[in-house]
Structure formats: C-alpha cells, structure tokens
Design a protein around this motif. Structure first.
Motif, PDB file in Angstrom:
ATOM      1  N   ILE A   1      48.697  30.861 -41.252  1.00  0.00           N
ATOM      2  CA  ILE A   1      48.470  29.648 -42.023  1.00  0.00           C
ATOM      3  C   ILE A   1      46.969  29.375 -42.092  1.00  0.00           C
ATOM      4  O   ILE A   1      46.266  29.438 -41.088  1.00  0.00           O
ATOM      5  N   LEU A   2      46.482  29.078 -43.303  1.00  0.00           N
ATOM      6  CA  LEU A   2      45.087  28.741 -43.533  1.00  0.00           C
ATOM      7  C   LEU A   2      44.990  27.252 -43.816  1.00  0.00           C
ATOM      8  O   LEU A   2      45.599  26.746 -44.757  1.00  0.00           O
ATOM      9  N   GLY A   3      44.207  26.548 -43.013  1.00  0.00           N
ATOM     10  CA  GLY A   3      44.030  25.117 -43.238  1.00  0.00           C
ATOM     11  C   GLY A   3      43.320  24.469 -42.074  1.00  0.00           C
ATOM     12  O   GLY A   3      43.002  25.116 -41.067  1.00  0.00           O
ATOM     13  N   GLY A   4      43.048  23.169 -42.201  1.00  0.00           N
ATOM     14  CA  GLY A   4      42.442  22.413 -41.121  1.00  0.00           C
ATOM     15  C   GLY A   4      43.500  21.953 -40.132  1.00  0.00           C
ATOM     16  O   GLY A   4      44.697  22.180 -40.317  1.00  0.00           O
ATOM     17  N   LYS A   5      43.045  21.291 -39.065  1.00  0.00           N
ATOM     18  CA  LYS A   5      43.991  20.854 -38.050  1.00  0.00           C
ATOM     19  C   LYS A   5      43.546  19.513 -37.474  1.00  0.00           C
ATOM     20  O   LYS A   5      42.378  19.313 -37.156  1.00  0.00           O
ATOM     21  N   ASP A   6      44.503  18.610 -37.339  1.00  0.00           N
ATOM     22  CA  ASP A   6      44.261  17.327 -36.693  1.00  0.00           C
ATOM     23  C   ASP A   6      44.124  17.553 -35.190  1.00  0.00           C
ATOM     24  O   ASP A   6      44.943  18.239 -34.579  1.00  0.00           O
ATOM     25  N   MET A   7      43.086  16.960 -34.599  1.00  0.00           N
ATOM     26  CA  MET A   7      42.862  17.101 -33.163  1.00  0.00           C
ATOM     27  C   MET A   7      42.918  15.754 -32.450  1.00  0.00           C
ATOM     28  O   MET A   7      42.417  15.623 -31.329  1.00  0.00           O
ATOM     29  N   GLU A   8      43.515  14.754 -33.091  1.00  0.00           N
ATOM     30  CA  GLU A   8      43.692  13.459 -32.457  1.00  0.00           C
ATOM     31  C   GLU A   8      44.534  13.626 -31.188  1.00  0.00           C
ATOM     32  O   GLU A   8      45.616  14.224 -31.227  1.00  0.00           O
ATOM     33  N   PRO A   9      44.051  13.154 -30.036  1.00  0.00           N
ATOM     34  CA  PRO A   9      44.829  13.292 -28.798  1.00  0.00           C
ATOM     35  C   PRO A   9      46.250  12.766 -28.955  1.00  0.00           C
ATOM     36  O   PRO A   9      46.476  11.652 -29.440  1.00  0.00           O
ATOM     37  N   GLY A  10      47.217  13.598 -28.600  1.00  0.00           N
ATOM     38  CA  GLY A  10      48.620  13.249 -28.752  1.00  0.00           C
ATOM     39  C   GLY A  10      49.219  13.677 -30.071  1.00  0.00           C
ATOM     40  O   GLY A  10      50.436  13.663 -30.240  1.00  0.00           O
TER      41      GLY A  10
END
Length: 276
Positions: A44-53
């Motif tokens: 998968i190509l894309g960004g990623k949310d890194m918000e804790p939890g």
C-alpha cells in the motif's frame, strides 16, 4: 475538512490519462503523521496517521491487487473525507477504513455493508478502481447511507457534505479542475495547475449548506486551502495521482514538514513513479 477531484477515462487517447486525482488533507497541525511511503508488507502506498492510540490509519492510499477471477490486476485508490456536522456518540475510529478495504477481498458494495454495522462519525469514502477492461468511481457515505458508482469517462468532485448537496467550493473547484484538463497540458504543467487549484484561498460564499454544518467557522472553511489558526487547523497535505495511457503511475505528495509552523511552513515533496 478535505476536498477531492477525480477524472476517470477507461479508454484515453495516447498521451492522455486514465486517472487524474487531486486532493487536500485538512487536519490539526499538531496531529502527527508519516508522509507517503510504500508499505513492503501490504504494498500500500500512502501516508499514515501517527496520533497516539490511532496509529496506522490513513486518509488516502493506493494499491494494485490481483483480481480473484484471474483477469490481471485491479488498481485501487481510496480516499476518506469527513462529513462536517454529523457526530455520533462513542464513534469507532475511521482511520482503518481505507487500508482494510485495500487489503480485503470483498467488493466495494459488500465492504460498505460491513462498514454500516459500525458506529462512525459522518464520512464520505471514495474509491477509484481501474483495470484493463473497466474504470469505476465508487462512493459511500454513512450519514445518510448512500452508495453510488460511476462508470465510463467522468469527472467528479467530493467534499464534506452528502454527494447530493455539494458545497459551493466543490462545485466551483470541479469546474476549474475540468478546465485544467481541457488545456491538454504536459505533465509538469498539469501538476502545477492542479496544485494551484488545491492552494486556492478564494472563499466560495455564500454557502448555506456549509453555514448550516459549521456555523461558527464556515467562512474560513469555504476555500480549497484552509488556514485556521487558532486553533491550528488547515490544509497540510496535497496529493496528486496520475495514471497515463501506458499505465504509468505518478504519485506526488506535498506536505508540511513537522513540527508545523503555519507562519513559516516548510513544504516537502514525496514522488513515486511506478509501472503498473
């Protein structure tokens, strides 16, 4: 808030595009995210949310996957947009909607039937799916529940309201998007034109639908490019996806470097050129 424009053509002329996609991600500046990359485990190509939890969710992603009938590959783009003003009690997180779909064997309609069993805040989920023999844009929202599909050549705009009642900026942006496509620009000029559209700070008012959904801040949300500080919220990522006649994919992400200083933002580019 987010905005999305797509142009799909299953039978383009030589030198034209099977897919042109341009979208903004609007989010709180303090919310951490990983810029676009290719996940080696899922492709998968894309960004990623890194918000804790909430790590691992995404707002946009692309994947090519084998079709179960053995007729080559299906190339899928998924985009998630919230529907403003539609809030439910104790909602589940929406971040995995796209990645779960790209990894799932269910078709779009079947997958959305599963989604409807979960309590989410309002969203528009859009998927563009291309294969050698077909090209379809799918859309599903949960509040209200609507599933629709569009085949053949088409250009569309999506925003933060139900598809049957688009915001003023979505209608205006779609017109500009189609005008950019009519110019038959080379690739570099096309990218510049699309980025200019995504960076447009014109306020498309009046907009009674947006005013009803966000009465306190609707004026600030009425442009393509949003900048609302305080509370530190706005457009922080632009993404362009082009798939040409020869099945060459160009994926371009322009995003603000973290930590974001909205008075002096630093924009970085991630570019992927792939043969599908």
């Amino acid at each position: 808030m987010c905005i999305l424009f797509v142009h799909v053509d299953p039978n383009p002329e030589k030198g034209a595009y099977r897919l042109v996609l341009a979208t903004n991600r609007d989010e709180y500046y303090k919310r951490p995210a990983m810029k676009a990359y290719i996940d080696n485990e899922t492709n998968i190509l894309g960004g990623k949310d890194m918000e804790p939890g909430r790590e691992g969710g995404t707002w946009l992603a692309f994947k090519s996957k084998d079709q179960e009938n053995g007729k080559g590959k299906k190339h899928c783009v998924g985009v998630l947009l919230n529907i403003t003003g539609e809030i439910v009690e104790k909602p589940a997180g929406r971040g995995k909607i796209i990645t779960n779909y790209l990894n799932d064997k269910l078709d779009f309609v079947q997958y959305c039937e599963v989604l409807d069993k979960t309590n989410f805040n309002g969203y528009n989920f859009v998927s563009v799916e291309l294969s050698k023999d077909s090209a379809t844009t799918y859309q599903h929202s949960n509040l209200p529940k609507i599933t629709s599909s569009y085949m053949g050549q088409h250009s569309m705009g999506f925003g933060n309201s139900p598809i049957f009642n688009p915001l003023h900026k979505v209608r205006a942006g779609r017109d500009t998007f189609e005008e950019i496509l009519r110019r038959h620009l080379n690739k570099e000029e096309l990218e510049k034109g699309l980025l200019s559209l995504l960076k447009d700070e014109t306020r498309y008012l009046p907009d009674e639908e947006l005013k009803r959904r966000a009465p306190m801040v609707y004026e600030y949300l009425s442009s393509m490019f949003i900048k609302l500080d305080p509370p530190g919220y706005g457009t922080r990522t632009h993404t362009l996806i082009l798939i040409d006649y020869d099945w060459n994919l160009t994926f371009v992400e322009h995003t603000m470097q973290e930590p974001i200083d909205i008075k002096n933002p630093i924009w970085t580019e991630s570019r992927f050129e792939l043969r599908l």
